[in-house]
Structure formats: C-alpha cells, structure tokens
Enzyme design. Sequence first.
Site, PDB file in Angstrom:
ATOM      1  N   CYS A 143       0.843  -1.197   0.000  1.00  6.78           N
ATOM      2  CA  CYS A 143       0.000   0.000   0.000  1.00  6.78           C
ATOM      3  C   CYS A 143       0.885   1.257   0.000  1.00  6.78           C
ATOM      4  O   CYS A 143       2.008   1.246   0.495  1.00  6.78           O
ATOM      5  CB  CYS A 143      -0.905  -0.002   1.230  1.00  6.78           C
ATOM      6  SG  CYS A 143      -2.058   1.396   1.250  1.00  6.78           S
ATOM      7  N   CYS A 153      -5.897   0.416   7.153  1.00 10.04           N
ATOM      8  CA  CYS A 153      -5.690   0.902   5.775  1.00 10.04           C
ATOM      9  C   CYS A 153      -6.824   1.867   5.395  1.00 10.04           C
ATOM     10  O   CYS A 153      -8.004   1.490   5.385  1.00 10.04           O
ATOM     11  CB  CYS A 153      -5.653  -0.281   4.804  1.00 10.04           C
ATOM     12  SG  CYS A 153      -5.408   0.234   3.088  1.00 10.04           S
ATOM     13  N   ASP A 178       0.447   3.784   1.757  1.00  7.43           N
ATOM     14  CA  ASP A 178       0.411   4.390   3.089  1.00  7.43           C
ATOM     15  C   ASP A 178       1.825   4.673   3.614  1.00  7.43           C
ATOM     16  O   ASP A 178       2.689   3.789   3.605  1.00  7.43           O
ATOM     17  CB  ASP A 178      -0.332   3.433   4.037  1.00  7.43           C
ATOM     18  CG  ASP A 178      -0.693   4.102   5.354  1.00  7.43           C
ATOM     19  OD1 ASP A 178       0.223   4.584   6.052  1.00  7.43           O
ATOM     20  OD2 ASP A 178      -1.890   4.126   5.690  1.00  7.43           O
ATOM     21  N   HIS A 201      -2.209  -3.930   5.140  1.00  2.90           N
ATOM     22  CA  HIS A 201      -1.971  -3.507   6.523  1.00  2.90           C
ATOM     23  C   HIS A 201      -3.281  -3.118   7.202  1.00  2.90           C
ATOM     24  O   HIS A 201      -4.193  -2.600   6.555  1.00  2.90           O
ATOM     25  CB  HIS A 201      -0.984  -2.329   6.573  1.00  2.90           C
ATOM     26  CG  HIS A 201      -1.535  -1.065   5.969  1.00  2.90           C
ATOM     27  ND1 HIS A 201      -2.011  -0.017   6.742  1.00  2.90           N
ATOM     28  CD2 HIS A 201      -1.712  -0.688   4.688  1.00  2.90           C
ATOM     29  CE1 HIS A 201      -2.432   0.951   5.930  1.00  2.90           C
ATOM     30  NE2 HIS A 201      -2.263   0.574   4.690  1.00  2.90           N
ATOM     31  N   ARG A 234       2.918   4.884   6.466  1.00  2.41           N
ATOM     32  CA  ARG A 234       3.317   4.133   7.663  1.00  2.41           C
ATOM     33  C   ARG A 234       3.845   2.742   7.324  1.00  2.41           C
ATOM     34  O   ARG A 234       4.238   1.990   8.218  1.00  2.41           O
ATOM     35  CB  ARG A 234       2.120   4.004   8.614  1.00  2.41           C
ATOM     36  CG  ARG A 234       1.622   5.326   9.137  1.00  2.41           C
ATOM     37  CD  ARG A 234       0.258   5.165   9.786  1.00  2.41           C
ATOM     38  NE  ARG A 234      -0.730   4.732   8.803  1.00  2.41           N
ATOM     39  CZ  ARG A 234      -2.003   4.423   9.098  1.00  2.41           C
ATOM     40  NH1 ARG A 234      -2.420   4.501  10.337  1.00  2.41           N
ATOM     41  NH2 ARG A 234      -2.843   4.053   8.152  1.00  2.41           N
TER      42      ARG A 234
HETATM   43 ZN    ZN Z   1      -3.340   1.245   3.038  1.00  2.00          ZN
END
Ligand code: ZN
Length: 214
Positions: A65, A124, A67, A121, A69
């Site tokens: 992803c 998400c 993201d 994750h 993080r």
């Molecule tokens: Zn995500």
Amino acid sequence: YDKDSRCFDIVPVPARFGSVHCDPMKLDSLFEKNREWAKDIESQSPGFFTRLQQQQSPQYLWIGCSDSRVPANEIVGLLPGELFVHRNVANLVVHSDLNCLSVMEFAIDSLQVKHIIVCGHYQCGGIRAAMSNTSFGLIDNWLRHVKDVYRLHLNDLQNIADESKRYDRLVELNVMQQVYNLCKTSIVQSGWQKGEFPYIHGWVYDVNDGDRKS
Ligand code: ZN
C-alpha cells in the site's frame, strides 16, 4: 547535483507556487537527512554505492500500500538494491493495471525475483474508504476493486458484528484476493510453466505494533 546526498535538484521551483507547497526549509532538511543517511550507509559498508552502480539483483518483489506508515524496505530491514517495489492504494493487483503488470514482468523476467510479497496492513485508509458509501472522487473507481472483494465475502463479513473486526477481516480478505489475482496473471502463469518461481506470499502488516502477520 549534490555529491554527498546523491540527489539532483533539477527543477527550480517557480516563486508563483508560493511557500505552502515548497517550503525551502523543509526541503533543505530532507537533503540534509539524505546526506546523513548516505554517509551512514557508506561508513557501515564502504563502497556500497559503487557496488550498487553495477546492477540491482533483488530477490523479492513487494506489492504494498502507498500508506506512509508502511515503508517497504524499512519494515523488512532491507537495503537499497534488495527489494523491488510497487505500491498503490490498498495494495491491489488488477489485471488491467499496466503499471503493476509492467513492474511484475520486469521483476520476474529480467530481475528473476524468487518471491512476490503482497502486503496489506491494518488501519488501511483505502480499505476503510471502500467500506463506506461516501464518495472520495476519482479514487472511488480504484476502490471499486475492494468493494468487489466485500461483495464476494458479503455473508462472512456481515456476520462480524464488531465493525473494527470486520474492517480487519476485509484487509485480510483483500490480500487473499490480490494473491489470487497475482497467481492468475499471464506473467506468473508463464513463470510457473518455465519453473518453480516466483513463490507468492500474502502478508498483513500491523501498524499498531510493527509486526507482520501471514
Ligand atoms: Zn493502506
């Protein structure tokens, strides 16, 4: 070109963009951090960047992803040159996505990676958005694929009363679906016809404790 930071600053920012998007102080700090990072790597492993110039030979393709993080190399402790990476919102493998397919083909045929990891994750944002009926603009079309996963598992998901558990479960089911999609691509199929690789893995990373669950 800054020799120490190994960065090119090739696009002078026109003043009209203003300070909101291009705070020179913030960019300076990024260059500074990059310079320190490059120095650390070189001191731990002298000649590291010279060796990297020759060729990359990663053993793994990471499909994860976007993201912030979930930074691919960092969470599995791999250095530059060790992980080939493709990221998009909600770590999707869509059979008509030329971007992802091109990455896969290059990774399998040219780099000959041995493993492909699809890593979703918990927490998400893409999955959460797909669970809602709110419109978020263009990305609604992308998240349609996650909504399809929800529809495929509608009964199972509706039996989970707790919303956060349902959310977690959709994260997991989405990874399973993307692994399935990956296995069905012509690229992976032809790889398997020629030999045993690539091995495919589905992971879920827990942003709450930094651990990965298979
Ligand atoms: Zn995500």
